[in-house]
Design a protein around this motif. Structure first.
Motif: not given
Length: 689
Positions: A522, A525, A556
């Motif tokens: 995460l 991203a 994300a």
């Protein structure tokens, strides 16, 4: 001259007695003074001269609107005052002395303002009562004119011989209107120029949410966030962005605002990760192969431990019953009858792969004569069907379905026997039987999840576990978590037992590795670039701050199905992640209000171009110099406002004194400043006095 009062005479009494002697040749008044106080005292008073006008005398004279009226009021009070040029003086033995000495004279200068009080106070009250820009101005005009009428009438009562001047009242009304306008600006400045903007719908909640997030995670997003990000309207954001692009002040905004804010965003992301169990967000990232292997090993270790627990529960049940008792096999007999009459049992060859094993299972099921045999046969049928799932060539789909039907019937009869306490009627037997049944059911549900079998069935798929959970349902993620041997994902319930299935140390370690893998995915991203943020700084690869985009993080997070992240991280961490993404997005101008802001204006308005215009042809030098001066002034003020902590608090209305003082008091003080300033500097320009 009135009758002498006795005691030490005043200068006015001596002056009047002396004037009577000089003009009328009458020494009676002077004789009475000498007889009462003594000649030395009278001479001393005469030489000392008159005392300056008292506070009350200056207060009354302050109602005069011109020097002559002021002198007349002093004369009425017995002060030998006159007008010299544009000032009022009074006579002393040493000559004429100004009534209002040079410099600040307390409390005399305060008394001089008494005459301004009616118009000033009534104009302020009129503005407050009026409220709006138009009605407030009308109220201020009405109040100012009424106050001036009171002032002129009071001056006449105190001794002024000037007739009422309607023009002066009209000028006072205009002054009050301008004072109201200036007072409105001053009031807003005192309360905080941006207070209304930061309290606008949505923006106030943004500030409250940021403050709550900071308090929960001990971060400082509120203290480092750009000032313009929490204020409504486009003026402040546009001004701030222009300063970022400025050749002279852009570096200051970058170093004191943008970089600290970006560093605090990265710190906040770390703080969220600190809630994760295991090694935390700053740990060395494992390879996907290693994470997959840890999860598979954890499943194996957990299954072994739980099989032992299940066996113990069944043994505890068998201790309080007679294992030789035959359970009620109604469900099994019905299932055998249905299977024997099915088409598969009538076929010759097609679709009958594995039928021989099924026939053996039916024969064993028909021969069950006690609880112990039921357990053995049921487990054997389960193992046979389980092997067929790993090797589809061993059994056709139709035969596999009949195996599952027979197993389900055997399990139903076993569960009924357990719930009934083995037919003994014993409460202990029923309790132990129920526990064994529920534990076995939960264990079966976790181990036989199709999702778990698919992602952990082989090592290659297990390496993509972090990607596969992104598309999984919450129920599938929960089954994986339970199968791995992880307890509740909620950090507030760590150590608690979520179900009958116990957590294992291997499971907790493996799940922490998976959490770290997903968390860092995460974070990766959410990475952005200075260009996408439209900020002039280097990226992290060259020593700059880590740049996290709230918008990208939201994207994300949105790729996971609702509830899946709660099963991975727990509700608290998931909530913090979603709140954090939303706050960073709303606090980042290029992801919210300035999405269409263009940088093209900077090229045509740069300092370099202005310098070129100064020395270039075309007569543009004076305009270029004016632009440089204007840009430098606004840039200096803007940079101080955006970077100085106290300046930021005052602009937002968050300074301590702004919160301690009532809003009405600050507004009244601002209006007072506007009215006083208008009377001091604007009224003379209008011809007022």
């Amino acid at each position: 001259m009135g009758r002498y009062s006795g005691g030490r005479p005043t200068y006015n009494e001596v002056h009047q007695a002396y004037t009577q002697l000089q003009q009328l040749g009458d020494s009676s008044a002077l004789d009475r003074l000498i007889a009462g106080a003594g000649k030395p005292a009278v001479v001393e008073v005469w030489k000392a001269g008159p005392e300056p006008p008292t506070f009350l005398q200056r207060l009354q004279a302050g109602f005069a609107s011109d020097p002559l009226s002021e002198a007349q009021i002093y004369q009425e009070q017995g002060v030998p005052a006159s007008v010299r040029g544009d000032e009022v003086v009074y006579q002393t033995p040493q000559g004429q002395t100004p009534v209002d000495p040079a410099g600040f004279d307390f409390p005399g200068d305060v008394a001089d303002l008494g005459g301004e009080a009616p118009a000033t106070i009534l104009s302020i009250l009129g503005g407050l009562v009026g409220g709006g820009p138009i009605s407030g101005g009308a109220g201020a005009v009405a109040g100012g004119m009424a106050g001036d009428a009171i002032r002129q009438k009071a001056a006449q009562q105190f001794g002024s011989k000037r007739d009422y001047d309607l023009g002066q009242t009209a000028i006072e009304g205009g002054t009050s209107l301008l004072g109201e306008a200036g007072g409105a600006v001053a009031s807003k400045a005192l309360k905080g120029p941006l207070r209304e903007s930061v309290q606008a719908p949505g923006f106030q909640k943004l500030s409250e949410d940021v403050a709550r997030f900071d308090a929960d995670l001990e971060t400082n997003l509120a203290g480092t966030a750009p000032l313009e990000a929490t204020a409504s309207g486009d003026m402040m954001p546009a001004w701030a962005q222009r300063l970022r692009e400025d050749d002279q002040y852009g570096a200051t905004i970058r170093d004191k605002v943008d970089i600290p804010f970006r560093e605090e965003i990265a710190n906040a992301m770390d703080k969220i990760g600190e809630w994760l169990p295991g090694e935390g967000p700053t740990a060395t990232r494992r390879s996907r192969e290693e994470v997959g292997s840890m999860l598979r090993d954890a499943v194996t270790a957990t299954q072994q431990q739980r099989r032992g627990t299940r066996t113990g529960l069944y043994e505890g049940f068998e201790e309080v019953i007679d294992p030789s008792v035959l359970p009620d096999m109604t469900a099994t007999r019905d299932a055998i009858g249905e299977i024997m009459s099915s088409n598969i049992m009538k076929r010759q060859k097609s679709g009958t792969t594995g039928r021989a094993a099924l026939e053996n299972a039916l024969e064993e099921a028909s021969a069950i004569d006690n609880y112990t045999t039921l357990q053995v046969v049921r487990q054997g049928i389960f193992d046979e069907a389980n092997m067929a799932k790993t090797d589809p060539t061993k059994m056709s789909k139709g035969v596999e379905g009949l195996f599952e039907k027979l197993y389900a019937a055997l399990k139903a009869d076993e569960n009924a026997f357990l719930e009934a306490g083995g037919g003994t009627g014993s409460e202990v037997a029923r309790q132990r039987g129920g526990e064994a049944m529920r534990y076995a059911a939960e264990m079966f549900g976790a181990d036989e999840s199709k999702f778990v079998r698919r992602v952990l069935g082989d090592a290659e798929k297990a390496t993509n576990i972090a990607d596969m959970v992104r598309n999984a349902t919450p129920e599938q993620v929960k089954a994986l978590r339970l199968s791995v041997g992880m307890g509740p994902a909620d950090i507030m319930q760590q150590g608690a037992q979520e179900s009958m299935l116990e957590a294992t140390e291997e499971g907790a370690t493996a799940w922490a590795a998976l959490q770290l893998e997903v968390f860092k995915d995460l974070r990766q991203a959410a990475q952005t670039t200075p260009g996408q943020l439209r900020q002039r700084m280097v990226g992290p690869e060259r020593g700059g701050p880590e740049l996290i985009s709230g918008q990208k993080l939201q994207t994300a997070l949105g790729k996971y199905k609702d509830g899946a992240l709660e099963e991975i991280f727990g509700p608290a961490v998931t909530r913090d992640l979603k709140t954090f993404a939303s706050l960073v997005k709303d606090l980042t101008l290029t992801e919210s209000t300035l999405g269409n802001f263009s940088n093209t204006a900077r090229a045509s308005g740069s300092m370099v171009n202005d310098v070129k215009d100064i020395f270039g042809p075309g007569g543009m030098g004076s305009m270029a110099i004016a632009r440089i001066v204007s840009r430098s002034l606004t840039g200096f003020i803007g940079t101080k406002a955006f970077t100085w902590p106290m300046g930021r608090r005052v602009l937002r209305g968050d300074a301590r004194w702004q919160n301690l003082a009532p809003a009405t008091a600050l507004e009244s003080l601002g209006r007072l400043g506007g009215q006083v300033g208008a009377r001091e500097y604007i009224r003379p320009l209008l011809g007022g006095k």
